[in-house]
Design an enzyme around this catalytic site. Structure first.
Site, PDB file in Angstrom:
ATOM      1  CG  ASP A   1      -2.056  -0.915   1.157  1.00 28.36           C
ATOM      2  OD1 ASP A   1      -2.104  -1.718   0.209  1.00 28.36           O
ATOM      3  OD2 ASP A   1      -2.926  -0.871   2.054  1.00 28.36           O
TER       4      ASP A   1
ATOM      5  CG  HIS B   1      -4.394   2.738  -0.526  1.00 32.17           C
ATOM      6  ND1 HIS B   1      -5.320   2.013   0.202  1.00 32.17           N
ATOM      7  CD2 HIS B   1      -3.428   3.103   0.376  1.00 32.17           C
ATOM      8  CE1 HIS B   1      -4.934   1.939   1.460  1.00 32.17           C
ATOM      9  NE2 HIS B   1      -3.805   2.601   1.606  1.00 32.17           N
TER      10      HIS B   1
ATOM     11  CG  HIS C   1      -3.450   6.968   3.225  1.00 32.20           C
ATOM     12  ND1 HIS C   1      -3.713   6.832   4.570  1.00 32.20           N
ATOM     13  CD2 HIS C   1      -3.049   5.754   2.799  1.00 32.20           C
ATOM     14  CE1 HIS C   1      -3.464   5.583   4.940  1.00 32.20           C
ATOM     15  NE2 HIS C   1      -3.066   4.902   3.883  1.00 32.20           N
TER      16      HIS C   1
ATOM     17  CG  HIS D   1       2.306  -0.077   4.356  1.00 31.14           C
ATOM     18  ND1 HIS D   1       2.087  -1.022   5.327  1.00 31.14           N
ATOM     19  CD2 HIS D   1       1.154   0.634   4.251  1.00 31.14           C
ATOM     20  CE1 HIS D   1       0.848  -0.889   5.798  1.00 31.14           C
ATOM     21  NE2 HIS D   1       0.263   0.113   5.166  1.00 31.14           N
TER      22      HIS D   1
END
Length: 281
Positions: free
Chosen positions: A103, A154, A158, A248
């Site tokens: 991510d 995503h 964020h 990540h």
């Protein structure tokens, strides 16, 4: 002979004839799907006007149909169903399959090393990218896609999705889908909510954009920088059929994530696991 001199019976017949003639013309126009008068044999009398020019649609309107374009209704792909919770594992991929996901990227400091490790072992993974990171690193998006990885959505910046209005959710997801489609030629089919925080609005809007929601089974907690040993331990302890691993490749110093991948990936393969990615037609 003047009108008032025509017998009543003839006037009725003339009116009936005119009415029947008009009805025939109407039937001819309706039968021509283009709505264009034609000469015998089908040759148009003049250029068809075509549909009126459409007013420019705003980005939000476009984003709600990224997979449809202008295709005829009979050929539009069916959107995924609106879920009430995200997908967390994928046992349907096989007893030896696992899914590795990353991510927050792409980040030119860490993503290339992760891609190189995956390439070394011939493994494909899923990358859930943020628009604000991807916009200046489109070459890494192309590299991901070129290696057969799945590029997912995503959000753009964020945010915590449940705190956003529907319009803001559409903007966050839509702008990222639009960027991915412009870069790779196809829109993303998967999305992941930042922090794993979903709500009904996100499920509905994501489905309308043609995306399935994917969460995870194993959280490596690599964002806390617990050390490569701890990350490796999380993956090896959580390994299993259809397991989705969360790591990540951006959002901070991800050198531990890079180092851990180099260790646990060959170990998973040695244990008989086949890291792979899902597909949606």
């Amino acid at each position: 002979m003047k009108n008032d001199q025509i017998p009543a019976e003839r006037r009725i017949l003339l009116r009936l004839g005119l009415a029947l003639g008009a009805a025939a013309v109407v039937r001819m126009i309706v039968a021509d799907p283009a709505g264009t008068p034609a000469r015998p044999g089908g040759e148009p009398l003049g250029p068809a006007a075509g549909p009126p020019a459409r007013a420019g649609t705003g980005p939000t309107a476009y984003r709600l149909r990224p997979m449809t374009g202008e295709a005829p209704p009979g050929f539009l792909p069916a959107p995924p169903r609106v879920r009430t919770r995200p997908i967390e594992e994928m046992p349907e991929l096989g007893a030896d399959a696992m899914v590795l996901s990353f991510d927050d990227g792409p980040d030119p400091r860490y993503t290339p090393d992760i891609l190189a490790t995956l390439r070394r072992y011939g493994v494909r993974a899923m990358f859930f990218v943020c628009g604000e990171m991807a916009v200046d690193n489109r070459d890494l998006l192309r590299e991901m896609a070129g290696d057969g990885h799945v590029v997912g959505n995503h959000s753009w910046s964020h945010p915590l999705i449940p705190k956003l209005s529907r319009r803001r959710i559409r903007d966050e997801l839509g702008s990222t889908s639009e960027l991915i489609e412009k870069t790779l030629g196809t829109p993303p089919l998967w999305y992941r909510a930042p922090y794993g925080a979903w709500n009904r609005n996100s499920f509905e809007i994501g489905a309308a954009m043609g995306m399935e929601p994917l969460a995870w089974t194993v959280d490596t907690l690599d964002w806390t920088r617990p050390g490569a040993d701890a990350i490796v331990g999380k993956v090896e302890q959580g390994a299993g059929p259809g397991v989705v691993v969360l790591s990540h490749d951006a959002g901070g110093n991800r050198s531990q994530s890079v180092a851990a991948l180099r260790r646990y990936l060959p170990a998973l393969i040695a244990d008989g696991y086949r890291p792979t990615v899902p597909h949606r037609s």
